[in-house]
Design a protein around this motif. Structure first.
Motif, PDB file in Angstrom:
ATOM      1  N   ILE A 114      24.454 -54.523   4.135  1.00  0.00           N
ATOM      2  CA  ILE A 114      23.528 -53.702   3.350  1.00  0.00           C
ATOM      3  C   ILE A 114      23.978 -52.259   3.500  1.00  0.00           C
ATOM      4  O   ILE A 114      24.262 -51.803   4.615  1.00  0.00           O
ATOM      5  CB  ILE A 114      22.086 -53.871   3.867  1.00  0.00           C
ATOM      6  N   ALA A 115      24.033 -51.541   2.374  1.00  0.00           N
ATOM      7  CA  ALA A 115      24.488 -50.147   2.443  1.00  0.00           C
ATOM      8  C   ALA A 115      23.303 -49.199   2.470  1.00  0.00           C
ATOM      9  O   ALA A 115      22.301 -49.408   1.788  1.00  0.00           O
ATOM     10  CB  ALA A 115      25.384 -49.836   1.253  1.00  0.00           C
ATOM     11  N   ASN A 116      23.449 -48.178   3.297  1.00  0.00           N
ATOM     12  CA  ASN A 116      22.500 -47.074   3.422  1.00  0.00           C
ATOM     13  C   ASN A 116      23.032 -45.952   2.519  1.00  0.00           C
ATOM     14  O   ASN A 116      24.209 -45.649   2.578  1.00  0.00           O
ATOM     15  CB  ASN A 116      22.534 -46.626   4.896  1.00  0.00           C
ATOM     16  N   PRO A 117      22.199 -45.346   1.705  1.00  0.00           N
ATOM     17  CA  PRO A 117      22.744 -44.384   0.737  1.00  0.00           C
ATOM     18  C   PRO A 117      23.175 -43.056   1.351  1.00  0.00           C
ATOM     19  O   PRO A 117      22.812 -42.721   2.483  1.00  0.00           O
ATOM     20  CB  PRO A 117      21.588 -44.143  -0.229  1.00  0.00           C
ATOM     21  N   ASN A 118      23.894 -42.300   0.550  1.00  0.00           N
ATOM     22  CA  ASN A 118      24.206 -40.896   0.822  1.00  0.00           C
ATOM     23  C   ASN A 118      22.901 -40.162   1.122  1.00  0.00           C
ATOM     24  O   ASN A 118      21.864 -40.420   0.514  1.00  0.00           O
ATOM     25  CB  ASN A 118      24.869 -40.328  -0.438  1.00  0.00           C
ATOM     26  N   CYS A 119      22.948 -39.231   2.059  1.00  0.00           N
ATOM     27  CA  CYS A 119      21.733 -38.550   2.516  1.00  0.00           C
ATOM     28  C   CYS A 119      21.012 -37.801   1.399  1.00  0.00           C
ATOM     29  O   CYS A 119      19.783 -37.893   1.267  1.00  0.00           O
ATOM     30  CB  CYS A 119      22.072 -37.585   3.655  1.00  0.00           C
ATOM     31  N   THR A 120      21.761 -37.091   0.573  1.00  0.00           N
ATOM     32  CA  THR A 120      21.149 -36.311  -0.515  1.00  0.00           C
ATOM     33  C   THR A 120      20.491 -37.235  -1.525  1.00  0.00           C
ATOM     34  O   THR A 120      19.401 -36.945  -2.044  1.00  0.00           O
ATOM     35  CB  THR A 120      22.236 -35.441  -1.193  1.00  0.00           C
ATOM     36  N   ALA A 121      21.141 -38.367  -1.803  1.00  0.00           N
ATOM     37  CA  ALA A 121      20.592 -39.346  -2.742  1.00  0.00           C
ATOM     38  C   ALA A 121      19.338 -40.010  -2.168  1.00  0.00           C
ATOM     39  O   ALA A 121      18.340 -40.201  -2.877  1.00  0.00           O
ATOM     40  CB  ALA A 121      21.646 -40.403  -3.063  1.00  0.00           C
ATOM     41  N   ALA A 122      19.373 -40.355  -0.890  1.00  0.00           N
ATOM     42  CA  ALA A 122      18.233 -41.043  -0.269  1.00  0.00           C
ATOM     43  C   ALA A 122      16.980 -40.175  -0.336  1.00  0.00           C
ATOM     44  O   ALA A 122      15.895 -40.627  -0.734  1.00  0.00           O
ATOM     45  CB  ALA A 122      18.557 -41.391   1.186  1.00  0.00           C
ATOM     46  N   ILE A 123      17.140 -38.916   0.056  1.00  0.00           N
ATOM     47  CA  ILE A 123      16.012 -37.983   0.077  1.00  0.00           C
ATOM     48  C   ILE A 123      15.452 -37.800  -1.335  1.00  0.00           C
ATOM     49  O   ILE A 123      14.238 -37.835  -1.562  1.00  0.00           O
ATOM     50  CB  ILE A 123      16.490 -36.636   0.691  1.00  0.00           C
ATOM     51  N   LEU A 124      16.350 -37.617  -2.288  1.00  0.00           N
ATOM     52  CA  LEU A 124      15.934 -37.404  -3.676  1.00  0.00           C
ATOM     53  C   LEU A 124      15.212 -38.629  -4.237  1.00  0.00           C
ATOM     54  O   LEU A 124      14.194 -38.508  -4.927  1.00  0.00           O
ATOM     55  CB  LEU A 124      17.184 -37.068  -4.515  1.00  0.00           C
TER      56      LEU A 124
END
Lengths: 331, 331
Positions: A123-133
């Motif tokens: 399972i992939a955890n998203p890019n930090c900027t994308a996750a927050i947004l």
């Protein structure tokens, strides 16, 4: 029996946060196995009163583990995540390596927890900027259908790792002591400066970070045609990313409706007091699991536009906390 | 005979720059009369090899002057600009007091020099963020008609004056020495932080700075219906403002066409080298009269969208240099 969990990149900024979050989580953890690069082997890290040793990765390293959280960069994930999966563990990977692979779910639990059902071991955890947004956009999308997103970021140095944090500290010290400032980690001086994110610019004119934000939001939302334009900028902040966001929705929302939607949304904390000038900042967001959203107002340049500003801890919701949330959702 | 010029606010950040620019300008200046608040009276400032005294403002202070540049805040301009005008001088005012008055031209020489013809003794110099932005937008507008502007800013502390610069320095020193950081000038810590611009938020949800940018661009462009949405954010940078800009044009432009338009535009320096990651930064823009523009690319979220990033010295093009350009244009 209890859970057996591995952390790859245990000494890195995200790994350290993941260990703390697991400690707080009250999950029935019977074993925490820590991995880092060879220069960290021999060090110990405290976990629930025990001093745990750090081991090096190997072919047999993952034997018996139920879950492994990877936060040691793409090349380590590429090489070792399949091995961990073959060993029978479920991998939650913080790197960008698997994120856009069609058979790997890319998950922000507040948005697409259901995608976890179809996982095939990674399972992939998203890019930090994308996750927050994504946490701020999704509840609005559910009510009013987002048709376009324009985002400009204010990204902390810790997104670039421990060396980048040290570089900002060193440059500040040199400034105070009147010594010359020489950039080493970043291509430009970061103290008293802002610059376009240092990932390479691709054919389409967008840099690596911007492409990640745009592609990952589309995948997380199952919305391949979402119109989104990102500009990613680094600022001299130690921790927590901020984002100036303008959206267009199919259904008209006013500021009060948007505030009301966001105030009920999971993972969002509305910090929006115009009378007292109290809004999200990276300092307020540091150490918080929630994404702070404020400056919520109508975009006067579009009949169905909304503008807002958010700050979120990119090491927590942008990385370690999202990974632990995925682990909890899987249980 | 020579020109007789007065500077009100001669010891302030903008006044100091204006004196330097007049020194470089080779204008035939026969008298430079400097004014500041009572606590600066007695100090002297060098100009072309002479040490000029600083005087206090009074009813007769402006007698015989041809031009007076005001940069001492709105209340000083409100009280003394009409007196300077009555004395026969042409006023170039850096404050916001006259900017939106219908009979006062608001001028960025690269954009609307013609408006100087209709002045009635007072000419307004725009808000720094608006001035810098207008120089980059106007040449594009002339070719392709801008229909919408979305701008998020990264504003330096020097826009808030000498006290704000000192506050950032003090907070950095406290960080390095391990002392507590207590905000005094700004409502929030500015070191390692970013925050929504500290001007009060008005009825429409926008703060004072954002309203200035939106209203002033419309006036400078003679384009009262321009759709524009601004988000103004303060960053821990000493000098030069940066702006992330997304526009929609009536006529489709691609990135190369936009780059070509901007590279021929007066007051603009294209700094846009994606291969080497070399783009505008506030450090590169500090001390420059031009606005640096880069990251020029198509906005993938709109069929006729263009995105770019700019940095401009808000004390020069955003204030003193624009005022001196107005003076030169009037001659």
């Amino acid at each position: 029996m209890g859970l057996k969990i591995g952390i790859v990149g245990a000494t890195g900024a995200v790994g350290v946060e993941a260990i703390k979050l697991l400690e707080e989580s009250k999950l029935p953890i019977s074993e925490l196995r820590l991995f880092a690069s060879s220069r960290s082997v021999g060090k110990k890290i405290g976990f629930l009163g025990e001093e745990l040793p750090i081991a090096e990765l190997s072919f047999h390293a993952f034997k018996g583990l139920d879950f492994v959280i990877f936060s040691a960069g793409s090349s380590v994930s590429q090489q070792f995540a399949p091995i961990a999966k073959e060993s029978g563990a479920i991998v939650i990977d913080n790197s960008s390596f698997f994120r856009l692979q069609p058979n790997v779910p890319l998950v922000v639990p507040e948005v697409n927890k259901e995608d976890l059902k179809s996982h095939k071991g990674i399972i992939a955890n998203p890019n930090c900027t994308a996750a927050i947004l994504s946490v701020a956009l999704w509840p609005i999308h559910l009510v009013a259908t987002i048709e376009r997103v324009i985002v400009s970021t204010y990204q902390a140095v810790s997104g670039a790792g421990a060396k980048a944090i040290l570089e900002l500290e060193t440059q500040l010290r040199h400034f105070v002591y009147g010594k010359p400032i020489v950039p080493e980690v970043f291509p430009e001086q970061i103290a008293f400066n802002v610059f376009s994110h240092n990932s390479p610019v691709t054919e389409n004119g967008y840099n690596g970070e911007e492409n990640k934000v745009m592609q990952e939001i589309r995948k997380i939302f199952h919305y391949p045609n979402l119109n989104i334009c990102a500009t990613c900028i680094r600022v001299p902040v130690f921790r927590a990313h901020s984002e100036s966001v303008v959206i267009e929705t199919a259904k008209k929302l006013d500021a009060q409706q948007t505030r009301s939607i966001l105030s009920k949304a999971p993972g969002v904390l509305v910090v929006d007091d115009p009378q007292n000038g109290y809004f999200p900042t990276p300092l307020k967001a540091s150490g918080k699991k929630e994404v702070l959203v404020g400056r919520i107002r109508e975009d006067l340049s579009h009949p169905r536009g909304i503008a807002f500003f958010l700050s979120g801890d990119q090491l927590l919701k942008g990385a370690a906390w999202n990974a632990v949330q995925i682990l909890q959702a899987l249980l």
